[in-house]
Design an enzyme around this catalytic site. Sequence first.
Site, short mmCIF file in Angstrom:
data_model
loop_
_atom_site.label_atom_id
_atom_site.label_comp_id
_atom_site.label_asym_id
_atom_site.label_seq_id
_atom_site.Cartn_x
_atom_site.Cartn_y
_atom_site.Cartn_z
NE ARG A 148 41.91 -1.20 6.76
CZ ARG A 148 41.02 -0.41 7.36
NH1 ARG A 148 39.87 -0.91 7.80
NH2 ARG A 148 41.24 0.88 7.50
CG HIS A 167 35.46 -0.59 4.37
ND1 HIS A 167 36.76 -0.75 3.99
CD2 HIS A 167 35.53 -0.06 5.62
CE1 HIS A 167 37.57 -0.34 4.95
NE2 HIS A 167 36.84 0.09 5.96
CD GLU A 175 37.56 -2.93 1.49
OE1 GLU A 175 37.51 -1.68 1.52
OE2 GLU A 175 37.49 -3.63 2.51
CB THR A 185 44.39 -7.06 14.85
OG1 THR A 185 44.21 -7.57 13.52
CG2 THR A 185 44.16 -8.16 15.86
N1 NAD Z 1 35.13 -1.58 9.01
C1 NAD Z 1 35.44 -0.33 9.25
O1 NAD Z 1 34.89 0.58 8.66
C2 NAD Z 1 36.47 0.00 10.29
C3 NAD Z 1 36.31 1.15 11.07
C4 NAD Z 1 37.27 1.44 12.04
C5 NAD Z 1 38.38 0.60 12.19
N2 NAD Z 1 38.50 -0.48 11.39
C6 NAD Z 1 39.67 -1.37 11.56
O2 NAD Z 1 39.63 -1.87 12.90
C7 NAD Z 1 40.94 -1.88 13.40
C8 NAD Z 1 40.89 -1.77 14.92
O3 NAD Z 1 40.45 -0.48 15.29
P1 NAD Z 1 40.56 0.01 16.82
O4 NAD Z 1 40.13 1.43 16.82
O5 NAD Z 1 39.92 -0.94 17.74
O6 NAD Z 1 42.16 -0.04 16.99
P2 NAD Z 1 42.98 -0.20 18.34
O7 NAD Z 1 44.36 0.19 18.00
O8 NAD Z 1 42.27 0.51 19.45
O9 NAD Z 1 42.90 -1.76 18.64
C9 NAD Z 1 43.63 -2.73 17.96
C10 NAD Z 1 44.04 -3.77 18.97
O10 NAD Z 1 44.67 -4.85 18.29
C11 NAD Z 1 45.68 -5.34 19.13
N3 NAD Z 1 46.63 -6.13 18.35
C12 NAD Z 1 47.65 -5.69 17.57
N4 NAD Z 1 48.30 -6.74 17.04
C13 NAD Z 1 47.67 -7.85 17.48
C14 NAD Z 1 47.86 -9.24 17.27
N5 NAD Z 1 48.86 -9.70 16.50
N6 NAD Z 1 47.02 -10.11 17.86
C15 NAD Z 1 46.01 -9.67 18.67
N7 NAD Z 1 45.78 -8.37 18.91
C16 NAD Z 1 46.60 -7.47 18.32
C17 NAD Z 1 46.29 -4.10 19.77
O11 NAD Z 1 46.97 -4.42 20.97
C18 NAD Z 1 45.06 -3.26 20.02
O12 NAD Z 1 44.54 -3.45 21.33
C19 NAD Z 1 41.62 -0.70 12.71
O13 NAD Z 1 43.02 -0.88 12.62
C20 NAD Z 1 40.99 -0.67 11.35
O14 NAD Z 1 41.76 -1.40 10.43
C21 NAD Z 1 37.59 -0.81 10.45
O1 2HG Z 2 36.51 5.66 5.93
C1 2HG Z 2 35.83 4.68 6.19
O2 2HG Z 2 34.62 4.64 6.06
C2 2HG Z 2 36.52 3.43 6.73
C3 2HG Z 2 37.29 3.72 7.95
C4 2HG Z 2 37.89 2.52 8.59
O3 2HG Z 2 38.30 1.56 7.72
C5 2HG Z 2 38.99 2.91 9.54
O4 2HG Z 2 40.05 2.28 9.54
O5 2HG Z 2 38.78 3.85 10.32
#
Ligand code: NAD
Ligand code: 2HG
Length: 300
Positions: free
Chosen positions: A229, A276, A258, A200
């Site tokens: 996150r 990350h 972080e 999420t």
């Molecule tokens: N580790 C990394 O480097 C990295 C990279 C990209 C994204 N991320 C994180 O991953 C998250 C998700 O990315 P995404 O592209 O799949 O986003 P997205 O918006 O496509 O998917 C998020 C999903 O979470 C759902 N959601 C929202 N609130 C919720 C709740 N309370 N309970 C259950 N589900 C819920 C939404 O309906 C949606 O389908 C991003 O917000 C970001 O913080 C981390």
């Molecule tokens: O910049 C990055 O490497 C992290 C990106 C990731 O946390 C995201 O939310 O897309």
Amino acid sequence: MFQVLAADSIKEEGLQPLLEQDGIQVHIGSVDSTSIDLQKIDALIVRSATKVTSELLDRMPSLKIVGRAGVGVDNIDIAEATKRGIIIVNAPDGNTISTAEHTFAMMSALMRNIPQAHASLKNGEWKRNQYIGNELYGKNLGIIGMGRIGSELAKRARAFGMSVKVYDPFLTMERAEVLGVQLSSFDDVLAETDIISVHTPLTKETKGLLNEKTLSQTKKGVYLLNCARGGIIDEIALAHYIENGHVAGAALDVFEVEPPGDHPLLKLDSVIITPHLGASTKEAQLNVATQVAREISTFF
Ligand SMILES: NC(=O)c1ccc[n+]([C@@H]2O[C@H](COP(=O)([O-])OP(=O)(O)OC[C@H]3O[C@@H](n4cnc5c(N)ncnc54)[C@H](O)[C@@H]3O)[C@@H](O)[C@H]2O)c1
Ligand SMILES: O=C(O)CC[C@@H](O)C(=O)O
């Protein structure tokens, strides 16, 4: 001249749409670079390291647009930016595949003790009996947040013979059927899955979604993953459930603060970690930089 500051080691190759446009000057650096006059910056590009707070916005009176080269915008004070008429754009799908692949790699590594066995062997040991793992095949994976990354993870899990239960209040039954996953309640995902991965965004609703109470509803021996996150899984509660043996292990790519510093979770053998790195591939970084650069050049 329209001034753009690209911070947080944005992939320069992706900035081409801005570099090739007359009337735009691109600075590569950080909001702390002494050589950059923040007062004159019209557009700011960030990843996750720069926190776009009201204090930073105070220092950037000319700012008109912030480009987040990635998905999560939780490092930007959106309310404050909106109040000042500043537009926020992100790159929602440029790093989806990389992050889903990283999550899958973390899940495999967690189930087969790969980081621990690697460190042990590098240390001159040969402990084959200590590192007996678990197959992914036949396990029930719980995905909380079935958006872009959750969906790509589900496809990979199914290809490995796992069944997938998902909780997402915005997912339709039709979409769940297309993806071959079982749409479930939050409580069912907690109670009935062997591995739980959160995907999420970090919001008021999702902060501490897995906490002291909800973690107690999980199966004994569950494995947890957080490549979304820091803070979606309460870190203190997680450490507690690992220490008392209820949670068998965890794989974490993200932390509430972080870098996490001297953190109790980092001291636990059954916790594997990366700094990350979910989106840290050449492909994803080129995609997200290009996407935000295009958005900003359109705005200009
Ligand atoms: N580790 C990394 O480097 C990295 C990279 C990209 C994204 N991320 C994180 O991953 C998250 C998700 O990315 P995404 O592209 O799949 O986003 P997205 O918006 O496509 O998917 C998020 C999903 O979470 C759902 N959601 C929202 N609130 C919720 C709740 N309370 N309970 C259950 N589900 C819920 C939404 O309906 C949606 O389908 C991003 O917000 C970001 O913080 C981390
Ligand atoms: O910049 C990055 O490497 C992290 C990106 C990731 O946390 C995201 O939310 O897309």
